[in-house]
Every structure is written in structure tokens, then in C-alpha cells.
Design a protein around this motif. Structure first.
Motif, PDB file in Angstrom:
ATOM      1  N   UNK A 127       0.427  12.046  -6.054  1.00  0.00           N
ATOM      2  CA  UNK A 127       1.835  12.044  -5.651  1.00  0.00           C
ATOM      3  C   UNK A 127       2.083  11.161  -4.430  1.00  0.00           C
ATOM      4  N   UNK A 128       1.065  11.005  -3.582  1.00  0.00           N
ATOM      5  CA  UNK A 128       1.229  10.270  -2.323  1.00  0.00           C
ATOM      6  C   UNK A 128       0.658   8.856  -2.339  1.00  0.00           C
ATOM      7  N   UNK A 129       0.041   8.439  -3.437  1.00  0.00           N
ATOM      8  CA  UNK A 129      -0.753   7.202  -3.380  1.00  0.00           C
ATOM      9  C   UNK A 129       0.052   5.953  -3.018  1.00  0.00           C
ATOM     10  N   UNK A 130       1.345   5.928  -3.321  1.00  0.00           N
ATOM     11  CA  UNK A 130       2.171   4.753  -3.008  1.00  0.00           C
ATOM     12  C   UNK A 130       3.168   5.002  -1.880  1.00  0.00           C
ATOM     13  N   UNK A 131       3.007   6.080  -1.118  1.00  0.00           N
ATOM     14  CA  UNK A 131       3.975   6.428  -0.080  1.00  0.00           C
ATOM     15  C   UNK A 131       4.118   5.317   0.963  1.00  0.00           C
ATOM     16  N   UNK A 132       3.073   4.511   1.131  1.00  0.00           N
ATOM     17  CA  UNK A 132       3.123   3.420   2.101  1.00  0.00           C
ATOM     18  C   UNK A 132       4.166   2.364   1.781  1.00  0.00           C
ATOM     19  N   UNK A 133       4.579   2.271   0.524  1.00  0.00           N
ATOM     20  CA  UNK A 133       5.568   1.254   0.132  1.00  0.00           C
ATOM     21  C   UNK A 133       6.906   1.471   0.837  1.00  0.00           C
ATOM     22  N   UNK A 134       7.321   2.735   0.947  1.00  0.00           N
ATOM     23  CA  UNK A 134       8.637   2.991   1.546  1.00  0.00           C
ATOM     24  C   UNK A 134       8.646   2.700   3.036  1.00  0.00           C
ATOM     25  N   UNK A 135       7.463   2.612   3.642  1.00  0.00           N
ATOM     26  CA  UNK A 135       7.355   2.204   5.048  1.00  0.00           C
ATOM     27  C   UNK A 135       7.223   0.691   5.135  1.00  0.00           C
ATOM     28  N   UNK A 136       6.313   0.124   4.346  1.00  0.00           N
ATOM     29  CA  UNK A 136       6.036  -1.312   4.370  1.00  0.00           C
ATOM     30  C   UNK A 136       7.301  -2.130   4.117  1.00  0.00           C
ATOM     31  N   UNK A 137       8.100  -1.694   3.155  1.00  0.00           N
ATOM     32  CA  UNK A 137       9.279  -2.465   2.772  1.00  0.00           C
ATOM     33  C   UNK A 137      10.454  -2.304   3.737  1.00  0.00           C
ATOM     34  N   UNK A 138      10.284  -1.479   4.769  1.00  0.00           N
ATOM     35  CA  UNK A 138      11.323  -1.334   5.789  1.00  0.00           C
ATOM     36  C   UNK A 138      10.965  -2.051   7.099  1.00  0.00           C
ATOM     37  N   UNK A 139       9.834  -2.735   7.093  1.00  0.00           N
ATOM     38  CA  UNK A 139       9.398  -3.433   8.310  1.00  0.00           C
ATOM     39  C   UNK A 139      10.374  -4.534   8.680  1.00  0.00           C
ATOM     40  N   UNK A 140      10.679  -5.373   7.689  1.00  0.00           N
ATOM     41  CA  UNK A 140      11.526  -6.530   7.937  1.00  0.00           C
ATOM     42  C   UNK A 140      12.218  -6.908   6.628  1.00  0.00           C
ATOM     43  N   UNK A 141      13.523  -6.939   6.651  1.00  0.00           N
ATOM     44  CA  UNK A 141      14.292  -7.185   5.425  1.00  0.00           C
ATOM     45  C   UNK A 141      13.975  -8.543   4.806  1.00  0.00           C
ATOM     46  N   UNK A 142      13.822  -9.572   5.648  1.00  0.00           N
ATOM     47  CA  UNK A 142      13.532 -10.915   5.132  1.00  0.00           C
ATOM     48  C   UNK A 142      12.142 -10.965   4.496  1.00  0.00           C
ATOM     49  N   UNK A 143      11.180 -10.288   5.123  1.00  0.00           N
ATOM     50  CA  UNK A 143       9.823 -10.246   4.561  1.00  0.00           C
ATOM     51  C   UNK A 143       9.818  -9.523   3.220  1.00  0.00           C
ATOM     52  N   UNK A 144      10.573  -8.446   3.133  1.00  0.00           N
ATOM     53  CA  UNK A 144      10.651  -7.685   1.878  1.00  0.00           C
ATOM     54  C   UNK A 144      11.310  -8.516   0.793  1.00  0.00           C
ATOM     55  N   UNK A 145      12.382  -9.234   1.129  1.00  0.00           N
ATOM     56  CA  UNK A 145      13.043 -10.115   0.159  1.00  0.00           C
ATOM     57  C   UNK A 145      12.069 -11.176  -0.351  1.00  0.00           C
TER      58      UNK A 145
ATOM     59  N   UNK B 246      -0.374 -11.010   2.796  1.00  0.00           N
ATOM     60  CA  UNK B 246       0.080 -12.324   3.235  1.00  0.00           C
ATOM     61  C   UNK B 246       1.454 -12.243   3.905  1.00  0.00           C
ATOM     62  N   UNK B 247       2.334 -11.426   3.324  1.00  0.00           N
ATOM     63  CA  UNK B 247       3.713 -11.342   3.826  1.00  0.00           C
ATOM     64  C   UNK B 247       3.846 -10.386   5.011  1.00  0.00           C
ATOM     65  N   UNK B 248       3.193  -9.221   4.908  1.00  0.00           N
ATOM     66  CA  UNK B 248       3.378  -8.171   5.925  1.00  0.00           C
ATOM     67  C   UNK B 248       2.204  -8.030   6.900  1.00  0.00           C
ATOM     68  N   UNK B 249       1.110  -8.747   6.652  1.00  0.00           N
ATOM     69  CA  UNK B 249      -0.119  -8.635   7.458  1.00  0.00           C
ATOM     70  C   UNK B 249      -0.758  -7.262   7.298  1.00  0.00           C
ATOM     71  N   UNK B 250      -0.382  -6.530   6.248  1.00  0.00           N
ATOM     72  CA  UNK B 250      -0.988  -5.251   5.894  1.00  0.00           C
ATOM     73  C   UNK B 250      -0.581  -4.934   4.458  1.00  0.00           C
ATOM     74  N   UNK B 251      -0.964  -3.772   3.953  1.00  0.00           N
ATOM     75  CA  UNK B 251      -0.563  -3.398   2.597  1.00  0.00           C
ATOM     76  C   UNK B 251      -0.204  -1.919   2.550  1.00  0.00           C
ATOM     77  N   UNK B 252       0.422  -1.508   1.432  1.00  0.00           N
ATOM     78  CA  UNK B 252       0.932  -0.137   1.344  1.00  0.00           C
ATOM     79  C   UNK B 252      -0.189   0.904   1.329  1.00  0.00           C
ATOM     80  N   UNK B 253      -1.393   0.491   0.920  1.00  0.00           N
ATOM     81  CA  UNK B 253      -2.525   1.429   0.898  1.00  0.00           C
ATOM     82  C   UNK B 253      -2.893   1.865   2.315  1.00  0.00           C
ATOM     83  N   UNK B 254      -3.047   0.902   3.220  1.00  0.00           N
ATOM     84  CA  UNK B 254      -3.464   1.213   4.581  1.00  0.00           C
ATOM     85  C   UNK B 254      -2.326   1.824   5.401  1.00  0.00           C
TER      86      UNK B 254
END
Length: 371
Positions: free
Chosen positions: A251-269, A287-295
Motif C-alpha cells: 500500500x505504501x510502496x509508491x507514497x514517495x511520488x506524492x512528495x517527489x512531484x511537489x518539489x518543483x512544478x517545473x521539474x514535475x512538468x 536526473x530531474x529531481x536528484x532523487x527518486x520516489x523509492x528513497x
């Protein structure tokens, strides 16, 4: 890795201290809360192990303070009994303690802790204005389910703390298990009807996905459905004693996505523009965020106080080559379930190593039914 032992006047942790000396671990042993605060302010510790009561303060209360000021530290509580709830601890060990188990636990979590507490990840999460909240009701529920004397009435008491959650459980029960013209209004009866596994899924998803950020190109509803399917499939692959933790990790394996994609709107786009549908896109995330949703997800669970064998499943669910070092368990099941629910081809070496060739078609069919 540096370890701090916060002991009381009875020297409850003296035996553990002796084992740490034998293991050649770097550690400090202090008595009392003032000495602990002084040590924490002067040195950078990775792990803090605390006695159940120190200077009349409960260990959980001490960890609540430590978590706020030193969020990267792993917190291990030595409790007075097996039923002790570890609200602010990653691990709780009951007396009499098995020192070798604690030393082994610390050694096993070292690499994963180092991976998720890098400065870039800690600073990234700290800068997010609104983070998902920890699933508090679920964590209470998970704690009492470990007690063999737990019944539906005790579970109902926890659920009823949250009126909105109570309504969701009753709504699901009435929609799924028709009882004629009269709706089911007793929460304990509803729990008995649906079973613990289904209840856990409802509680976890209701709490986690009540946080609904508006991210262009990202559907929280689709993510919720994917996580539910992954959790159910992964839980069906493991031994009964691992089922509950596997459900949580799924249930939690992708929870990092909702944080990662709120870092910077332009980076997410930029990420949304270049991502490949049907691929894991981990390299693109880094490459885009300097991290990933897993970590990022792993660190979020660390902040919430989840144990590291669940955090490991979050960190490694896109790294099958790193899963081959251990027997098939929570992390392995979550990786495989995630791949199959995404209708991707599992890593060949992974399938060969765990001797899954004969069952992979059955698991694939099971995944297709959950999609």
C-alpha cells in the motif's frame, strides 16, 4: 554508524553495552535525560536505543522529542512488555532483551538508513510545505492485531475514534455485503463480515489518500488503485506471518511520488513530459529531481516510525538485483507484484533465483484480475 544508549539508574542497558563492545560498534552510553541531550547536541548519532523509563520519562515521549529535532536518527525502544506500543520507535524490544538480535538489527538497517538520509533527500522532504500524514489509525490497528486476544469489538473501538473512517467502513460493508432492506450499522459486525485484511486496506487507503495534492499529469485515484492491487497480490505470495507487513509495504510502496512531484512544478512538468508510460522511469526521476520516489518514500516512512524491513521494501521495489541476497519475503513480493500489476516483465535472474518459473503465469493471471 554511531549508537547512543540512553540508560536509567537501574542500568537496564548494561548487558547490551557489553555486546556492543564485543561487536566493536561505535557507541556512547549515558545515564539520564540531561546526559542524553548533551550527547545528542555534541555528536551525530545514527541510532538511539532508549530504556523504557528514563528520569520518570517514558521512552516514547523521549523519542517524540528526538524525532522532531533529529529526524534522521533510528529509534529503538527497550520496553517493559511485549504489548508495548512503539508509537515513536522504529523497533521495540521487550525485556528480557536479546542483545544479539538488536545488534544484528542495527547492522542490517545500516545501508538502507544511509541511502534514505542523504542530505538531498532530508532537505527535499523538509522543504515540502504539506506532507502526507502518517496513517495513525492504521498503526494503532496494526499494533493491537499482534495481540492474540484482539477481537472485533476492540478493533471497532479504534475505528470509531474517526467518524469519517467509521462511515467508510460501514459504507463498504453495506455495498459489498447486502443485508436486505436494513443497512448494517454495527461496526463490529461489519468488521466480522469483511475480514481483517479488507479492513486494513480500507483504513490505510482512507488515511493515506485523504491527502490529495493537485499534480498535473498525476492521478491520485489511479495511484490508489495500483497500490491496492499491488498490496493484495504481494500479500498472496508470502507466508501467513508476513502477510500483514507485506500488505502495508504494498500500500505504501509508491507514497514517495506524492512528495517527489511537489518539489518543483517545473521539474514535475519536465518529468511528466519525458516519462515513458509502462516503464519505471527511475533514472529519469534521479536526473530531474536528484532523487527518486523509492528513497523519498523510504525516508517518509522513517519519519513516521515504520520498521526498516518495510522501509527496505519501499526502497528496493525497483532494484531486483539487490533483493537476491535474502530469502523471499516482504520486499521481494512487493517488487514482483508491482511489476506484474504494471504488466511489465520481471527480472529474469530474479525469477530464476527464487525458482518462480512454474508459478509466474499463475501470478500474472492473478495480477490481471486485480487491474
Amino acid at each position: 554508524m554511531k549508537i547512543l544508549l540512553i540508560d536509567n539508574t537501574e542500568n537496564q542497558l548494561l548487558e547490551l553495552k557489553q555486546d556492543l563492545i564485543k561487536s566493536r560498534a561505535k557507541f556512547a552510553h549515558v545515564n539520564g535525560l540531561n546526559a542524553a541531550i548533551s550527547a545528542l547536541s555534541k555528536h551525530k548519532f545514527t541510532v538511539v536505543i532508549c530504556a523504557a523509563i528514563v528520569d520518570k520519562n517514558d521512552g516514547n515521549t523521549i523519542f517524540e522529542m528526538i524525532a522532531k529535532k533529529f529526524p534522521t536518527i533510528v529509534r529503538i525502544l527497550i520496553s517493559d512488555n511485549e504489548q508495548h506500543t512503539q508509537h515513536n520507535a522504529h523497533y521495540s524490544f521487550a525485556q528480557p532483551i536479546e542483545c544479539k538480535t538488536i545488534v544484528s538489527t542495527i547492522a542490517n538497517l545500516a545501508n538502507n538508513n544511509k541511502a534514505i538520509t542523504q542530505d538531498i533527500i532530508v532537505k527535499t522532504v523538509a522543504n515540502i510545505k504539506t506532507l502526507p500524514s502518517p496513517p495513525k489509525v492504521y498503526m494503532q490497528l496494526n499494533a493491537i492485531l499482534k495481540d492474540s486476544n484482539t477481537d472485533s469489538q476492540k478493533i471497532a473501538q479504534i475505528i470509531q475514534q474517526d467518524p469519517a473512517l467509521t462511515a467508510k467502513v460501514l459504507q463498504f460493508s453495506n455495498n459489498t455485503f447486502a443485508t436486505g432492506s436494513k443497512p448494517m450499522m454495527n461496526i463490529a459486525d461489519a468488521i466480522t463480515k469483511m475480514g481483517i485484511d479488507t479492513l486494513c486496506c480500507i483504513v490505510m487507503t482512507a488515511e493515506l489518500f485523504s491527502y490529495a495534492p493537485k499534480i498535473k499529469g498525476f492521478s491520485i485515484q489511479d495511484e490508489q488503485l495500483h497500490c491496492l492491487a499491488t498490496a493484495k497480490l504481494a500479500a498472496s505470495m508470502v507466508k501467513p506471518e508476513l502477510k500483514q507487513d507485506t500488505m502495508i509495504a504494498g500500500l505504501l510502496h509508491d507514497i514517495g511520488k506524492v512528495v517527489l512531484f511537489e518539489i518543483n512544478e517545473k521539474s514535475t512538468d519536465l518529468f511528466i513530459l519525458h516519462r515513458v508510460n509502462g516503464d519505471n522511469n527511475i533514472d529519469l526521476e534521479n536526473k530531474v529531481f536528484a532523487s527518486d520516489h523509492c528513497h523519498v518514500g523510504g525516508y517518509l516512512l522513517h519519519m513516521w516510525g515504520f520498521s526498516y524491513h518495510i522501509i527496505e521494501a519501499i526502497i528496493l521495489h525497483h532494484r531486483p538485483e539487490k533483493l537476491l541476497q535474502k530469502s523471499f519475503g516482504v520486499a521481494q513480493a512487493v517488487y514482483l507484484a508491482n511489476v506484474l500489476v504494471h504488466q511489465q516483465i520481471p527480472n529474469t535472474e530474479f525469477i530464476k533465483h527464487y525458482k518462480l518459473t512454474k508459478v509466474i503465469d499463475v501470478l500474472t493471471q492473478r495480477a490481471n484480475k486485480l487491474i
